[in-house]
Design an enzyme around this catalytic site. Structure first.
Site, short mmCIF file in Angstrom:
data_model
loop_
_atom_site.label_atom_id
_atom_site.label_comp_id
_atom_site.label_asym_id
_atom_site.label_seq_id
_atom_site.Cartn_x
_atom_site.Cartn_y
_atom_site.Cartn_z
CD1 TRP A 102 -2.25 -2.12 1.84
CD2 TRP A 102 -3.03 -1.15 -0.02
NE1 TRP A 102 -3.30 -2.88 1.37
CE2 TRP A 102 -3.80 -2.31 0.24
CE3 TRP A 102 -3.33 -0.38 -1.15
CZ2 TRP A 102 -4.85 -2.72 -0.59
CZ3 TRP A 102 -4.38 -0.78 -1.98
CH2 TRP A 102 -5.13 -1.94 -1.69
CG ASP A 172 -3.28 3.93 4.24
OD1 ASP A 172 -4.32 3.71 4.88
OD2 ASP A 172 -2.98 3.32 3.19
CE LYS A 196 -8.59 -3.11 4.37
NZ LYS A 196 -7.87 -2.23 3.45
C1 LIG Z 1 -7.26 -1.77 2.34
C2 LIG Z 1 -6.20 -0.77 2.33
C3 LIG Z 1 -6.08 0.21 1.34
C4 LIG Z 1 -7.03 0.27 0.16
O1 LIG Z 1 -8.26 0.71 0.55
P1 LIG Z 1 -9.42 0.99 -0.50
O2 LIG Z 1 -10.48 1.54 0.39
O3 LIG Z 1 -9.77 -0.33 -1.12
O4 LIG Z 1 -8.93 1.95 -1.49
C5 LIG Z 1 -5.08 1.15 1.44
N1 LIG Z 1 -4.21 1.13 2.47
C6 LIG Z 1 -4.27 0.19 3.43
C7 LIG Z 1 -3.28 0.20 4.55
C8 LIG Z 1 -5.26 -0.78 3.40
O5 LIG Z 1 -5.33 -1.72 4.36
#
Ligand SMILES: *Cc1c(COP(=O)(O)O)cnc(C)c1O
Length: 360
Positions: A102, A172, A196
């Protein structure tokens, strides 16, 4: 009613009491004769939902007054573009820490808009650890520093948030928001896709310090500009209304449970059970360095690919689903977000023990 333990990395489990409450309120919300899905986003009933959701999140995370909470769409992936487009107002450069798939995507996107420097990386060891980030590594002229606090695919997490001084820290936090106590004032921007730890997919939460709003580049699309959503209380256009309602129910559930402090205790207990077992196991092991291990996503491997595949199949039969590791890493991965009950982890460990004794 049949419910399984779902170890999916996302979308993932939601607390059963939340689903049941949503079910009770589904076709007739608060005697309106409508579902929340059918309410105008400008109605009094929905206004109450979005305001309560924000208030609860502020309370749970201790978000200071000088931060705005935005409910937007596009996923965390859209924030990979929104962050540079909003924050490259001054110098057009940023420092990134590369800790996994990511992070790499975030870096690749930001490179389109300015000068990106990767100041630390663990790519040399397949992202199995979190690299040191010291203040001296940071460019004082950078518009921001970006980290991924929890690496969903690799199963690593920052155990200490780096001090970036006056340079705003952007995180993030998609896969570990609300899982442990953090000090929001250490960050300039926090963003997270909801699927999540917050609610269903379709909602993205952005927490942004006020001085970082309104400095976006001229060319920033209106829907990506933090100012657009901040000025309109996330109601510039139609927000993901039902996902916001579900998030509100999840926040209520978390508050009832004792808040993030209590949640962190439970999360540490759950993760420890798995890591402890892997220490003593002769079949299963963790590829992640001890001081870098995630509380949310726990990858593990057995002796061979065949055995890994057998494990995933047999676990599914036992009601333990989605344990296959990410295609880029292989092996297994147990995602044990807030909504995964302790019993789910106990069942997984018991199943691993049984599997090990059968395959010794
Ligand atoms: C799941 C995830 C993403 C992607 O998220 P989307 O909502 O599908 O764009 C980005 N960064 C991390 C750390 C993630 O766990």
């Amino acid at each position: 009613m049949k419910r399984i333990y779902n170890f999916s990395a996302g979308p993932s489990m939601l607390p059963l009491p939340v689903l049941e409450k949503a079910q009770r309120e589904l076709v007739n919300y608060r005697d309106s004769g409508m579902s929340v899905m059918e309410l105008s986003h400008r109605s009094a009933l929905f206004t109450e939902i979005i305001q309560e959701a924000e208030q609860l999140l502020r309370e749970l995370m201790g978000i200071p007054e000088n931060y705005k909470v935005l409910f937007v769409q596009g996923g965390a992936s859209q924030q990979f573009s929104a962050v540079p487009l909003n924050l490259f107002g001054t110098n057009g450069k940023a420092d990134y820490v590369n800790t996994g798939s990511w992070s790499k995507k975030a870096i690749k996107e930001a490179e389109k808009y300015g000068d990106i420097r990767v100041i630390a990386s663990s790519e040399d060891a397949n992202f199995t650890y979190i690299p040191e980030v010291e203040g001296s590594m940071i460019d004082r002229e950078a518009d921001y520093v970006h980290i991924t606090t929890n690496n969903t695919i690799e199963g690593t997490a920052f155990s200490r948030i780096p001090d970036t001084g006056n340079v705003p820290l952007v995180a993030d936090m998609s896969s570990n928001i609300l899982s442990e106590e953090i000090d929001v004032s250490q960050f300039g921007v926090i963003y997270a896709g909801a699927q999540k730890n917050i609610g269903p997919a379709g909602l993205t939460v952005v927490i942004v310090r006020e001085d970082l709003i309104g400095i976006a580049q001229e060319t920033c699309p209106v829907m990506l500009n933090y100012k657009t959503h901040s000025d309109k209380g996330s109601l510039y256009n139609t927000p993901p209304t039902y996902a916001i309602y579900m998030a509100k129910l999840v926040f209520e559930w978390l508050k009832e449970l004792g808040g993030v402090k209590e949640m962190e205790k439970i999360n540490r207990e759950k993760a420890q059970m798995l890591y402890d077992y892997m220490e003593e196991s002769e079949l299963f092991s963790s590829p992640v360095k001890k001081d870098s291990r995630s509380l949310m996503n726990i990858p593990f491997v057995s002796a061979s690919d065949d055995l890994n595949a057998a494990f995933v199949d047999e676990a599914k039969e036992a009601g333990l689903e989605t344990l296959k590791g990410h295609r880029s890493v292989g092996g297994m991965r147990a995602s044990i977000y807030n909504a995964m009950p302790i019993d789910g982890v106990l069942s997984l460990v018991a199943f691993m023990k049984k599997f090990e004794s059968k395959h010794k």
